[in-house]
Design an enzyme around this catalytic site. Structure first.
Site, short mmCIF file in Angstrom:
data_model
loop_
_atom_site.label_atom_id
_atom_site.label_comp_id
_atom_site.label_asym_id
_atom_site.label_seq_id
_atom_site.Cartn_x
_atom_site.Cartn_y
_atom_site.Cartn_z
CG ASP A 93 59.59 -35.44 45.02
OD1 ASP A 93 59.98 -34.33 45.43
OD2 ASP A 93 60.35 -36.38 44.75
CD GLU B 179 67.97 -31.32 45.72
OE1 GLU B 179 68.41 -31.79 46.77
OE2 GLU B 179 66.88 -30.75 45.63
CE1 TYR C 129 65.33 -30.64 50.99
CE2 TYR C 129 67.02 -30.88 49.32
CZ TYR C 129 65.74 -30.50 49.68
OH TYR C 129 64.90 -29.99 48.74
#
Lengths: 398, 268
Positions: free
Chosen positions: B58, B47, B173
């Site tokens: 993030d 990834e 995901y």
């Protein structure tokens, strides 16, 4: 190449707006949008909101004619005195509304971003009054240049988290608040301070700030025998004080509307925050809007002497109003704004925030730069008072 | 390489350990070597993140990885060049790209997808373009043969989960926790979540957010996940080796490879 339709699906303003956030934030936005739709316009909520605005925040705020400044500007200038609102800026309108909404949604914790610190102060005050645990994210650079506001937040019981990442300003504080919210959305309301961000924030904050334009229009008519102003103006960072004022006048075609962006060190340099003047459409903090970015889409650092305007994005409704031409967006630089800060203080005894000083500087330059004819009546949103900027003024600009 | 390669990879083996890297972290050359080391040490998927100024979804470790890459001067075209070099070195390994929306929006969705397909990407996850706003991006993915991945999380309700499941063509995901990448939260909760989601969807599930140990990888597969992705932990490994190794490339690659070898053990 086929033209891709970029119009957002959620809460759009034409080609702008939308909900460009992680799936992890979607449940919170859906919940908030439901509350916006179902609670905000209900009788019990409106009654509570209006009572708090009157009793605690000090509404209505007056209109003030400023004859000496007007003579210098060769205009007839009137100020909408949001600087007299509790907390010292228009931010309190939005904060009271969202805090009351959050309480009805069962939230117990508030988080907020702040640039100049005015929204942080307002949120800290509301956290104290309405019994929330409160955390304010503030760029470390902003926390330094607006130290008095940090003290006010802490005095009201909020925890101030200084954000060191990126440019350590408003943009980075929003990133950090979004990260907090992704984890805490069960018990936490993200009390966003401006008309930016994902749907429903741009329309929610507009609805809570619309009181500025609504009151102004009635007060101006009262003061001027039923007339409307020839023009209205407000500074634009994210753009909430401007949208609040504009909302009262958008349907009146005779009223010229100006949004004043920060030209910083000059829009020909890289040191400015003139997003609508110099930016291009992009995705930032949950919305499609004008953004200061490079060709690849990396977000650029903005600059303004006014921390509250130092932001590389802008509310999506402003992007739409720019494209339609209903609002004319102009820019004034740091130097002109500091001069206006000084000028309004000396001529009228009213000290504007550095942010607001941009709208004052617009008035000072409007005739000379051909934005308005001599003698025009101009209603300016005096969005905040300048106490927070005194240290910086006497250190760097006196 | 496009979506087809991803389907072959799923057909070839049930479980994949995916190493996450920010393209260009800590430098373009080292980034290529780290990808190679990951695969030599058991990663069967990669990834790859595009360095971005404002990676809102993030946590600190991946933000720092973006900053290292950008400090090395890696722009989007250079990141795509690094991707092409990794693809040339590792042609058979599926590469899911993680890219923030504005980087895809800036050149236009179609133009962006064409470029990264040309550089060997097999699928794309844009974490800040959710289902509602994903129409134009989906069209661009389909037209270019790039697989589409969407994020789902603990708060995604069953109906929405089914909608997302039927919208995407690559995999789902699953964020194992409510928060940002690299956070440390209750382990049992994320595997229970995976078991619950697994029973409601057709597409393969990749579990990420907060996986950092071989035990996490093992439990991902035991709970029905097809891909276990480790990102923040590997970014921390790079950070420590980069700071501590004073830029000795061989040492950084060794340390990183060893971390991947341990993490991938449960997949083999």
């Amino acid at each position: 190449m086929t033209q891709i339709d970029n119009a957002p699906q959620c809460g759009g303003f034409g080609d702008y707006g939308g909900r460009f956030v992680s799936e992890l934030l979607m449940p919170a936005l859906t919940e908030l949008a439901d509350a916006h739709r179902e609670i905000l316009f209900s009788e019990p909520f409106l009654a509570e909101f209006q009572a708090e605005l009157a009793e605690w925040a000090g509404r209505p705020t007056p209109l003030t004619r400023v004859p000496h400044f007007s003579t210098e500007a060769r205009l007839d200038v009137v100020l909408k005195r949001e600087d007299l609102l509790h907390g010292g800026a228009h931010k309190t309108n939005n904060v009271v509304g969202q805090a009351l909404l959050a309480r009805r949604m069962g939230k117990t914790r508030l988080i907020a971003e702040t640039g100049a610190g005015q929204h942080g102060v307002a949120t800290a005050m509301a956290g104290a009054r309405y019994g929330f645990e409160t955390v304010i994210y503030m760029g470390a650079r902003d926390a330094e240049r607006q130290a008095v506001n940090v003290q006010r937040m802490e005095l009201c019981g909020a925890r101030v988290e200084r954000v060191e990442s990126g440019s350590a300003t408003l943009k980075d504080a929003i990133n950090e608040a979004l990260r907090d919210w992704a984890e805490s959305l069960g018990d936490t309301h993200y009390l966003l301070g401006t008309v930016c961000g994902p749907d429903p924030f741009p329309s929610l904050v507009r609805d809570l700030q619309a009181v500025i334009g609504c009151e102004s229009r009635a007060q101006f008519a009262e003061m001027y025998g039923g007339r409307l102003p020839d023009a209205i103006a407000a500074c634009v960072g994210g753009g909430s004080n401007a949208i609040g004022l504009f909302t009262g006048f958008l349907d009146q075609e005779s009223v010229k509307i100006f949004g004043v962006e920060p030209a910083g060190g000059g829009t020909h340099t890289n040191r400015h925050g003139a997003t609508l003047g110099k930016g291009t459409p992009g995705l930032l903090h949950g919305a499609r809007t004008y953004v200061l970015q490079d060709d690849d889409g990396q977000i650029k650092h903005s600059h303004s002497v006014a921390a509250g305007l130092d932001y590389p994005g802008v509310g999506p409704q402003h992007a739409s109003l720019r494209d339609s031409g209903r609002v004319q967006y102009v820019a004034v630089d740091d130097t002109a704004s500091i001069e206006a800060f000084r000028s309004l203080s000396r001529t009228e005894g009213i000290v504007p925030a550095f942010e607001t000083a941009h709208a004052i500087a617009f008035a000072a330059q409007a005739v000379e730069r051909g934005w308005l004819p001599e003698g025009a009546s101009l209603l300016i949103n005096m969005s905040g008072r300048g106490d927070k900027d005194l240290d910086m003024y006497f250190r760097d600009h006196a | 390489m496009t979506l087809a390669s991803l389907h072959s990879a799923f057909a070839a083996r049930p479980h994949h350990f995916a190493a996450f890297l920010v393209l260009g972290d800590p430098t373009p050359d080292l980034s290529v070597e780290l990808a190679r080391a990951a695969v030599q040490n058991g990663a069967t998927m990669l990834e790859l993140g595009m360095p971005y100024s404002d990676p809102c979804a993030d946590g600190p470790a991946i933000q720092a990885a973006c900053d290292r890459s950008r400090a090395a001067g890696v722009s989007t075209p250079q990141a795509i060049d690094v991707l092409a070099r990794i693809s040339a070195a590792l042609p058979d390994v599926p590469k899911n790209l993680l890219v923030y929306g504005n980087l895809v929006h800036a050149p236009g969705y179609r133009a962006f997808c064409e470029r990264v397909v040309g550089a060997g990407a097999s699928s794309l996850l844009v974490p800040d373009i959710p289902l509602e706003e994903s129409g134009p991006l989906r069209a661009a993915c389909r037209e270019t043969g790039l697989g589409e991945v969407q994020l789902v999380g603990p708060g995604t309700d069953p109906e929405r989960l089914r909608e997302i499941d039927s919208a995407v063509d690559a995999f789902l995901y699953l964020a194992g926790l409510q928060g940002v990448t690299g956070a440390v939260q209750d382990d049992d909760a994320k595997f229970a979540l995976l078991e619950r989601v697994r029973d409601q969807v057709e597409r393969p599930i990749c579990l990420g957010f907060g996986l950092s140990t071989p035990e996490h990888v093992r439990r991902t597969f035991a709970a029905g996940g097809r891909i276990a992705v480790v990102g923040s932990q590997l970014a921390r490994v790079i950070d420590a080796a980069w700071q501590g190794g004073a830029g000795d490339p061989a040492k950084i690659v060794d340390v990183f490879g060893e971390a991947c070898r341990m993490l991938s053990a449960p997949a083999t």
